[in-house]
Design an enzyme around this catalytic site. Structure first.
Site, PDB file in Angstrom:
ATOM      1  N   GLU A 163     -20.417 -32.233  26.158  1.00  0.00           N
ATOM      2  CA  GLU A 163     -21.475 -32.767  25.408  1.00  0.00           C
ATOM      3  C   GLU A 163     -22.921 -32.617  25.958  1.00  0.00           C
ATOM      4  O   GLU A 163     -23.122 -32.321  26.909  1.00  0.00           O
ATOM      5  CB  GLU A 163     -21.061 -34.431  25.767  1.00  0.00           C
ATOM      6  CG  GLU A 163     -22.004 -35.542  25.165  1.00  0.00           C
ATOM      7  CD  GLU A 163     -21.983 -36.782  25.399  1.00  0.00           C
ATOM      8  OE1 GLU A 163     -20.719 -37.214  25.505  1.00  0.00           O
ATOM      9  OE2 GLU A 163     -22.889 -37.656  25.459  1.00  0.00           O
ATOM     10  N   GLU A 168     -31.675 -39.256  24.276  1.00  0.00           N
ATOM     11  CA  GLU A 168     -30.979 -40.628  24.343  1.00  0.00           C
ATOM     12  C   GLU A 168     -32.380 -41.555  24.828  1.00  0.00           C
ATOM     13  O   GLU A 168     -33.235 -40.835  25.691  1.00  0.00           O
ATOM     14  CB  GLU A 168     -29.973 -40.731  25.190  1.00  0.00           C
ATOM     15  CG  GLU A 168     -28.838 -40.210  24.657  1.00  0.00           C
ATOM     16  CD  GLU A 168     -27.635 -40.363  25.590  1.00  0.00           C
ATOM     17  OE1 GLU A 168     -26.829 -41.185  25.463  1.00  0.00           O
ATOM     18  OE2 GLU A 168     -27.513 -39.538  26.934  1.00  0.00           O
TER      19      GLU A 168
END
Length: 413
Positions: A163, A168
């Site tokens: 990932e 974020e």
């Protein structure tokens, strides 16, 4: 992320765009010659600027809307299909909206769902392997909000498949974003990454910002608004396996609550929105280069083969020199004579000229090479254009609103 994300409904298809072609788009002109470009300058691109009528859905050929909840992160939202939680605003944006509601009696891992939101992915429709991956967005604010722009490796077997979190944000950190990699033995809270903080207490929710990674074999570099803040290689893994030399697909989502951000509280206002201006991926690179041919079969040329900063870039008879040999870099740049094709002053207005300049990684040096044979600067959302539609040698190149005209069509090779 703090723990694995739940994947749902991945359609199987293929989407890739190549700059290479055997003929330029637009009317044929005398003297036009084209040839296939070497594979090293091929550019597979993904680009979405979210143009369309207000209230309309995203392009289904590019994105899949996932549905359901996510027990793995203990998030509180239910991801819906349709346009209530993900729609175009008619002004060139995708708006992902988190609402405090449950209009259809959705059931979540904790009982009746309290919130709805949206999550989109390109699985089965577009995969990237290396390149410049970028989104320009304005994020929401408030305790419990968790917007993200990220990628998962294929086939998905988290965390072994990998990932890459491009961006974020957790609502209790309004001035900070995070970039992280997850893989076997370094997933969840053990992910490897770093944060970037805006100066002077600015909040990311107050303006659009560009979040990007430049991804190459055994290397990933993160930036915000062109400012690089971390680079990761296999040397950072302490002997664990690097799983990032393979295809990944894109994901955009706005989560509500979860282990990392915590749940919304009385201070959190709804609805909240993640506003996405553009998403682009440019892959390619290599040491070899090729000419870029345009109007009347002439080439993109560095005037006088001069390597000084500020040297004009123009249209000129193709001559095979280094001043006309361009490389599409994996960082989104177009390079000749060791320098970059640059928008003068970082401008975005019609008529802003282009020039040669030291490579800085800034948005004025980022270019998307599309399957329609446009060369687009994503910051300006405008095309590389031959001034005045003139094919005369020495005609300056500039930015201009994309019209589809022959003076904006380019072919590598």
């Amino acid at each position: 992320m703090a723990s694995p994300r739940l994947l749902r409904r991945c359609l199987l298809a293929a989407l890739s765009a190549a700059l290479i072609g055997s003929a330029a788009v637009g009317p044929a002109r005398a003297g036009t010659t084209t040839a296939a470009a070497p594979a090293t300058v091929a550019a597979a691109t993904f680009s979405d600027t979210f143009d369309g009528p207000a209230g309309s859905a995203v392009d289904g050929s590019k994105w899949t809307l996932e549905t359901g909840d996510n027990v793995n992160n203990h998030e509180r939202q239910y991801y819906t299909s349709g346009t209530r939680n993900a729609a175009l605003d008619g002004q060139g944006h995708l708006v992902i909206t988190a609402r405090k509601e449950n209009p259809a009696g959705y059931q979540c891992w904790y009982g009746s769902c309290q919130y709805t939101s949206a999550r989109l992915n390109t699985a089965g429709k577009f995969n990237a392997q290396y390149g410049h991956v970028e989104a320009r967005m304005k994020i929401p604010r408030g305790q419990g909000m968790w917007p993200a722009f990220w990628m998962l490796g294929t086939p998905v077997n988290w965390p072994d498949s990998g990932e890459i979190d491009v961006m974020e944000n957790v609502g209790f950190e309004p001035s900070a974003v995070h970039g992280t990699i997850h893989g076997p033995g370094y997933s969840g809270s053990g992910g490897i990454g770093a944060g970037y903080t805006l100066p002077n207490g600015q909040a990311f929710a107050d303006a659009f910002h560009t979040f990007a990674v430049d991804w190459a074999p055994d290397s990933i570099t993160w930036s915000v608004d062109g400012n690089v803040y971390q680079r990761r290689t296999p040397a950072d893994l302490g002997g664990k396996t690097w799983v990032f030399n393979k295809p990944f697909f894109l994901i955009l989502n706005l989560a509500v609550g979860g282990y990392w951000p915590g749940d919304p509280d009385g201070s959190t206002q709804f609805p909240q929105q993640l506003v996405v201006d553009s998403v682009s991926v440019t892959t390619g690179g290599g040491a070899a280069g090729a000419p870029i041919r345009g109007l009347a079969g002439k080439c993109v040329d560095v005037a006088g083969a001069n390597t000084a900063n500020g040297t004009p870039v123009q249209l000129y008879d193709c001559n095979g020199t280094g001043a006309q040999t361009w490389t599409a870099g994996s960082d989104g740049t177009l390079r000749a004579l060791g320098k970059c094709l640059d928008v003068t002053g970082g401008g975005t207005a019609d008529g802003t000229t282009v020039q040669l300049w030291d490579c800085t990684g800034g948005p004025g040096q980022k270019w998307t090479l599309t399957a329609a044979h446009d060369i687009v600067n994503p910051q300006a959302d405008k095309c590389l254009d031959v001034t005045g539609n003139s094919s005369a040698n020495g005609t300056r190149l500039q930015l201009w609103t994309c019209t589809g005209g022959a003076n904006q069509k380019w072919t590598v090779g």
